[in-house]
Each structure stands twice: as structure tokens, then as C-alpha cells.
Design a protein around this motif. Structure first.
Motif, mmCIF file in Angstrom:
data_model
loop_
_atom_site.group_PDB
_atom_site.id
_atom_site.type_symbol
_atom_site.label_atom_id
_atom_site.label_comp_id
_atom_site.label_asym_id
_atom_site.label_seq_id
_atom_site.Cartn_x
_atom_site.Cartn_y
_atom_site.Cartn_z
ATOM 1 N N ILE A 47 -7.828 31.940 -5.727
ATOM 2 C CA ILE A 47 -7.463 31.997 -7.153
ATOM 3 C C ILE A 47 -6.414 30.938 -7.467
ATOM 4 N N HIS A 48 -5.366 30.861 -6.659
ATOM 5 C CA HIS A 48 -4.273 29.918 -6.944
ATOM 6 C C HIS A 48 -4.693 28.472 -6.708
ATOM 7 N N GLN A 49 -5.624 28.237 -5.787
ATOM 8 C CA GLN A 49 -6.164 26.889 -5.656
ATOM 9 C C GLN A 49 -6.796 26.443 -6.962
ATOM 10 N N ALA A 50 -7.374 27.388 -7.692
ATOM 11 C CA ALA A 50 -8.065 27.072 -8.938
ATOM 12 C C ALA A 50 -7.109 26.834 -10.096
ATOM 13 N N VAL A 51 -5.999 27.569 -10.153
ATOM 14 C CA VAL A 51 -5.169 27.542 -11.363
ATOM 15 C C VAL A 51 -3.869 26.767 -11.206
ATOM 16 N N ASP A 52 -3.389 26.580 -9.995
ATOM 17 C CA ASP A 52 -2.129 25.848 -9.827
ATOM 18 C C ASP A 52 -2.306 24.408 -10.317
ATOM 19 N N GLY A 53 -1.349 23.957 -11.078
ATOM 20 C CA GLY A 53 -1.412 22.600 -11.616
ATOM 21 C C GLY A 53 -2.081 22.504 -12.971
ATOM 22 N N MET A 54 -2.530 23.628 -13.516
ATOM 23 C CA MET A 54 -3.164 23.600 -14.837
ATOM 24 C C MET A 54 -2.139 23.291 -15.927
ATOM 25 N N LEU A 55 -2.561 22.510 -16.896
ATOM 26 C CA LEU A 55 -1.766 22.272 -18.094
ATOM 27 C C LEU A 55 -2.696 22.366 -19.293
ATOM 28 N N PRO A 56 -2.402 23.215 -20.277
ATOM 29 C CA PRO A 56 -1.267 24.148 -20.309
ATOM 30 C C PRO A 56 -1.407 25.228 -19.241
ATOM 31 N N LYS A 57 -0.289 25.724 -18.767
ATOM 32 C CA LYS A 57 -0.284 26.702 -17.686
ATOM 33 C C LYS A 57 -0.601 28.089 -18.237
ATOM 34 N N PRO A 58 -1.683 28.701 -17.769
ATOM 35 C CA PRO A 58 -2.028 30.044 -18.261
ATOM 36 C C PRO A 58 -1.302 31.126 -17.473
ATOM 37 N N ASN A 59 -1.257 32.296 -18.043
ATOM 38 C CA ASN A 59 -0.841 33.482 -17.303
ATOM 39 C C ASN A 59 -2.081 34.182 -16.760
ATOM 40 N N LEU A 60 -1.968 34.739 -15.558
ATOM 41 C CA LEU A 60 -3.078 35.444 -14.944
ATOM 42 C C LEU A 60 -3.009 36.917 -15.316
ATOM 43 N N LYS A 61 -4.032 37.401 -16.000
ATOM 44 C CA LYS A 61 -4.116 38.807 -16.380
ATOM 45 C C LYS A 61 -5.232 39.442 -15.571
ATOM 46 N N ARG A 62 -4.873 40.330 -14.654
ATOM 47 C CA ARG A 62 -5.891 40.946 -13.802
ATOM 48 C C ARG A 62 -6.764 41.900 -14.611
ATOM 49 N N ILE A 63 -8.067 41.836 -14.374
ATOM 50 C CA ILE A 63 -9.017 42.766 -14.960
ATOM 51 C C ILE A 63 -9.377 43.771 -13.878
ATOM 52 N N GLY A 64 -8.994 45.006 -14.087
ATOM 53 C CA GLY A 64 -9.240 46.036 -13.087
ATOM 54 C C GLY A 64 -7.974 46.354 -12.314
ATOM 55 N N PRO A 65 -7.725 47.635 -12.076
ATOM 56 C CA PRO A 65 -6.466 48.039 -11.425
ATOM 57 C C PRO A 65 -6.456 47.882 -9.919
ATOM 58 N N THR A 66 -7.613 47.862 -9.242
ATOM 59 C CA THR A 66 -7.615 47.807 -7.785
ATOM 60 C C THR A 66 -8.513 46.693 -7.297
ATOM 61 N N PRO A 67 -8.104 45.980 -6.221
ATOM 62 C CA PRO A 67 -8.903 44.859 -5.728
ATOM 63 C C PRO A 67 -9.920 45.231 -4.663
ATOM 64 N N VAL A 68 -9.866 46.451 -4.113
ATOM 65 C CA VAL A 68 -10.690 46.798 -2.956
ATOM 66 C C VAL A 68 -11.696 47.878 -3.330
ATOM 67 N N GLY A 69 -12.948 47.693 -2.897
ATOM 68 C CA GLY A 69 -13.979 48.685 -3.161
ATOM 69 C C GLY A 69 -15.030 48.665 -2.075
ATOM 70 N N PRO A 70 -16.029 49.539 -2.158
ATOM 71 C CA PRO A 70 -17.080 49.581 -1.135
ATOM 72 C C PRO A 70 -17.854 48.269 -1.077
ATOM 73 N N CYS A 71 -18.349 47.956 0.095
ATOM 74 C CA CYS A 71 -19.221 46.796 0.269
ATOM 75 C C CYS A 71 -20.500 47.025 -0.523
ATOM 76 N N LEU A 72 -20.894 46.035 -1.317
ATOM 77 C CA LEU A 72 -22.061 46.188 -2.182
ATOM 78 C C LEU A 72 -23.324 45.602 -1.563
ATOM 79 N N ALA A 73 -23.248 45.140 -0.328
ATOM 80 C CA ALA A 73 -24.424 44.544 0.295
ATOM 81 C C ALA A 73 -24.510 44.958 1.749
ATOM 82 N N ASP A 74 -24.484 46.260 1.981
ATOM 83 C CA ASP A 74 -24.532 46.766 3.342
ATOM 84 C C ASP A 74 -25.828 46.354 4.037
ATOM 85 N N ASP A 75 -25.782 46.299 5.354
ATOM 86 C CA ASP A 75 -26.958 45.960 6.127
ATOM 87 C C ASP A 75 -28.024 47.055 6.034
ATOM 88 N N ASP A 76 -27.634 48.268 5.646
ATOM 89 C CA ASP A 76 -28.596 49.328 5.357
ATOM 90 C C ASP A 76 -28.020 50.147 4.217
#
Length: 309
Positions: A47-76
Motif C-alpha cells: 500500500i505505501h509503495q503505491a501512495v508514498d510520494g503522491m502529490l497532493p498527499k491523500p489520507n488513507l481511509k480504511r474500508i472495513g474494520p478488520t484486515p484478516v478473514g478466511p481464505c477464499l480459495a481453499d484447495d478444497d
């Protein structure tokens, strides 16, 4: 039309997949030794590789309260207990006219890191271009889109997402299988990954076990010029009190994640939740069925060029 389909119908990023749809052993080995902390740190780095150095500099507003969830592409389709990190941020507090330029900066920054395109580069003549990329060394998937705020002037809000490969998590049981934990094909479209991702978050918010029923799963619907991906599933039957509690948790979770949520009364003295995602315009519906279960449906529009190469 998608809203009409969602209301009337009752009815992942791939992990460990390398170029050409073949299993990448290096990727699988790295994902196998990754933990939640490492996956989150790497996703935030991208994420920071993408936004660092941007002008004008934006603020990052997270969408969604949690970053971790079940794997959506299980082998079975069993409950492996594997997890994955998914981070989504809006680039806020900048003029709406700058959204396309910010998204181009994201594209250029990721290309500079030698990340590859998962689909053809965006059509930069489009007022609302989209990019889909991945990291070839550790198989993180990224996308960048613009949510329109004023179509007459071409203004919008850019948003970027990063999804990790799957990594080992806590064990589950068949009765706790997430209905979004389906095996996705190597050519799964971004719309399919989105509906499964949104379904996964709704499943976690409801806190109720899934019960397979006829009509479950992901379907592709062509509606004129639009192609829609639709994911439907049901919970186990619930008491009236438990059903209301689950609906309340679902409503609060969707609202907290920035969805535009509406609660509609039904003739049966029940309620139906209809919600629209603030960035990708996906639509979600949660309503009680005649047997006391909750029926969930998520619909997303499949945009041109959104299918991975």
C-alpha cells in the motif's frame, strides 16, 4: 438492473496460483510459512509503495474494520482454517478531479517495483479506469479503482486494495465452513473475487453457521450490456431473537465498513437489509426466509478487462 436482480433474486483472490494458472511452488512455500503479522506487514508495505510520494498527499481511509478473514480459495471446500489478509483504503482529502492521476501514480509505483498486471493495463481514456496487478514473487493481489462522486465532471475517489496469499490459521469444522470458502478457478474474474470477499465479511459479521441449500454458489448473469456475478447462500434456521441479533450485527458491520445501508420492512414483520459498497458499487441483501434462516445475496458488476490474464 443489478439492484433489481439483487432484491428479487433469492437464489478470492486465488492463493498459491502463479502465471498461466499453474501452481507456483515458491509462492506456496512462502505463503505456507507466512503468519498474520507478516502478511499484514507486507500488505501495508505494498500500500505505501503505491501512495508514498503522491502529490497532493491523500489520507488513507480504511474500508472495513478488520484486515484478516478466511481464505477464499481453499484447495478444497472443507474448512482448512487458512486465513488471508485483505486491506482496502480510499485515498481521501484530495480534490475529486485528482483521482485518476493518483491511480496512475499507484500503477507506476507498482510497475517500478516489477509487479505484474493480472489483466491488461487500464484504459486511461476512461474517466474511471481500473487496474489489477499482482506481486510475482509472493503472490499478493492488488487492484485500484475509482468510485464516481460526480459523473458529469468526472470526479471520484480512488481506492486501492491488497490481498495476501493464504496462510495457516486456526482449524475449523465442516459445520463452520464459510460459504465464501470456495475454490476459484485461475481465471476467476475480479467480480467473482469481490462477491466472495464481501460474502465472507458478511458471514463473519452475522456470526451464524452456514447451511448449504439448493441455489447456493456463484452464478454469472448477462443483463444486456452488463455482466453480473451473484453469490447466494443461507444460514441455519434461527429463532426470531437470534435472527434479529444476527441482522443487527450484519447491519452494524456493513455500516461500519462504509456501506450505504437501508433497512426495509417486510410484510412478515421481518426486515431486509439492502446495502451498496462505497467503492465498487457491489450490492448486498440479507433477509429472512420462510424456514427462519437468513438468505444472503451479493452481486457485483464484472467490468471489461477485469478478468486476470
Amino acid at each position: 438492473m443489478a439492484a433489481t436482480l439483487l432484491i428479487m433474486t433469492v437464489g478470492a483472490a486465488a492463493c498459491g496460483v502463479g502465471e498461466g494458472g499453474q501452481s507456483d511452488k515458491t509462492t506456496q512455500n512462502r505463503a505456507g510459512t507466512m503468519d498474520e503479522q507478516q502478511a499484514t506487514k507486507r500488505a501495508e508495505e505494498i500500500i505505501h509503495q503505491a501512495v508514498d510520494g503522491m502529490l497532493p498527499k491523500p489520507n488513507l481511509k480504511r474500508i472495513g474494520p478488520t484486515p484478516v478473514g478466511p481464505c477464499l480459495a481453499d484447495d478444497d471446500s472443507s474448512a482448512s482454517g487458512r486465513k488471508q489478509v485483505a486491506l482496502t483504503y480510499q485515498l481521501t482529502d484530495v480534490p475529486g478531479s485528482e483521482a485518476k492521476r493518483l491511480l496512475r501514480h499507484v500503477r507506476d509505483a507498482w510497475v517500478k517495483q516489477r509487479y505484474t498486471f493480472a489483466s491488461p493495463d487500464a484504459d486511461w481514456n476512461d474517466p474511471y479506469p481500473e487496474i489489477y496487478m499482482r506481486t510475482p514473487t509472493d503472490d499478493f493481489w492488488m487492484d485500484g479503482i475509482i468510485g464516481p462522486t460526480n459523473k458529469e465532471t468526472g470526479e471520484g475517489i480512488a481506492a486501492i486494495s491488497v490481498t495476501s496469499p493464504c496462510f495457516a490459521g486456526g482449524a475449523g469444522t465442516p459445520s463452520e465452513v464459510n460459504p465464501a470458502a470456495l475454490r476459484t478457478s485461475p481465471g476467476a474474474s475480479d467480480a467473482e473475487r469481490r462477491v466472495l470477499g464481501h460474502s465472507s465479511r458478511i458471514y463473519e459479521a452475522l456470526g451464524v453457521r452456514h447451511q448449504p441449500q439448493a441455489g447456493d454458489g456463484v452464478g454469472r448473469v448477462e443483463d444486456g450490456a452488463d455482466v453480473l456475478m451473484h453469490h447466494a447462500w443461507s444460514t441455519v434456521p434461527l429463532s426470531r431473537e437470534a435472527r434479529r441479533g444476527a441482522m443487527s450485527r450484519g447491519r452494524d458491520s456493513l455500516g461500519g465498513a462504509g456501506w450505504d445501508v437501508r433497512v426495509l420492512p417486510l410484510e412478515s414483520d421481518e426486515e431486509m437489509i439492502v446495502a451498496r459498497h462505497p467503492v465498487d458499487a457491489s450490492l448486498a441483501r440479507v433477509a429472512a426466509s420462510a424456514d427462519g434462516s437468513l438468505r444472503v445475496a451479493v452481486t457485483a458488476v464484472e467490468h471489461d478487462g477485469a478478468r486476470p490474464a
